[in-house]
Design an enzyme around this catalytic site. Sequence first.
Site, mmCIF file in Angstrom:
data_model
loop_
_atom_site.group_PDB
_atom_site.id
_atom_site.type_symbol
_atom_site.label_atom_id
_atom_site.label_comp_id
_atom_site.label_asym_id
_atom_site.label_seq_id
_atom_site.Cartn_x
_atom_site.Cartn_y
_atom_site.Cartn_z
ATOM 1 N N HIS A 109 0.790 -1.446 0.327
ATOM 2 C CA HIS A 109 -0.490 -0.408 0.385
ATOM 3 C C HIS A 109 0.778 1.262 0.224
ATOM 4 C CE1 HIS A 109 0.933 -0.675 4.323
ATOM 5 N NE2 HIS A 109 0.658 0.587 4.335
ATOM 6 N N ASP A 111 0.475 5.179 1.876
ATOM 7 C CA ASP A 111 -0.303 5.177 3.273
ATOM 8 C C ASP A 111 -0.957 6.377 2.588
ATOM 9 O OD1 ASP A 111 0.845 3.657 4.694
ATOM 10 O OD2 ASP A 111 3.067 5.389 4.846
ATOM 11 N N HIS A 265 4.780 0.058 0.047
ATOM 12 C CA HIS A 265 5.651 -0.374 1.292
ATOM 13 C C HIS A 265 4.418 -1.775 1.444
ATOM 14 C CE1 HIS A 265 3.702 2.521 3.598
ATOM 15 N NE2 HIS A 265 3.559 2.347 5.199
ATOM 16 N N ARG A 280 5.045 6.268 14.031
ATOM 17 C CA ARG A 280 5.570 6.432 12.636
ATOM 18 C C ARG A 280 5.017 8.000 13.022
ATOM 19 N NH1 ARG A 280 1.211 4.322 8.434
ATOM 20 N NH2 ARG A 280 -0.181 5.787 8.182
#
Length: 309
Positions: A109, A111, A265, A280
């Site tokens: 995907h 983000d 990723h 994150r």
Amino acid sequence: MTDLRYINAADPASPLDITPVTGRIGGEVRGVTLGATLSDGDIAAIRQALARHKVLFFRGQHHLDDAGQEDFAARLGRTVAHPTVPIRPGTRSILEIESRNGRAASSWHTDVTFVPAYPEASILRGVVIPEAGGDTAFANTVTAYQDLPDLLRDFVDRAWAVHSNDYDYATIYDDATDEEREQFQNVFASTVYETEHPLVRVHPETGERSLVLGHFLKRIIGLSSADSARLFAILQEHVTKPENVVRWRWNVGDVVIWDNRATQHRAVADFGQQARIVRRVTLDGPVPVSIDGRRSRALSPTEQIAAAA
């Protein structure tokens, strides 16, 4: 065939010590202590290297805590919280990804593509890392686009797709429990977003064209659901060819920064009962622009449409 200008090579003009990790994506940066006190020149060099290598890896940043990670990220751009998932308590925008029993974001995907202005970059820090397993893989969506056959590239240059956070959770975790599926609906999909994106966006800094795909893509506009699924699978296979992918073996204290406008990723869910915790911070990004100059647009919810207008 990929244009040789885009082979992943060190930039002799960069002041950073960067070793390319693969032939198409990823650079390991040495000799840099990340933090808010980096000079403007260092910050500019990191941003330039990110545009060039798509993903940057920094080993051994043990000095960073949550505040230090956020303060460093704020030097790179404007930090933003996830639109539906609550932030880590005591932080401004950190998303903690805690995975147990092999659970991870184990599907390719980009983000937050279910909103129009999805993040331009993410800064991920390794906090608890399994003794074995739990790598993260990154794919270069620019070289994937460049490798498309001419006929397929002609189609994607003009095509658009709907992205949404309301997808079938069981298609990613076929052994998910009822409790996990309920949590997904109540948290991640608590507000359903839908956005139209071009299949190909133009990078605002490099001018490169990249594919906008990943598991948030719901359907390709103008195709039946069956044809859409088949074409999506073909395009995803181009993105995730081994030539386009780098796989990072984490250590505690590592920091990884990726250009979310030019990559996909996935975390590799192969770590069994071990704990895996990464944190994150994401940077706000501009609304994607297609080859013909049109901008992505929100379909729902109403407040998202008003904000994008």
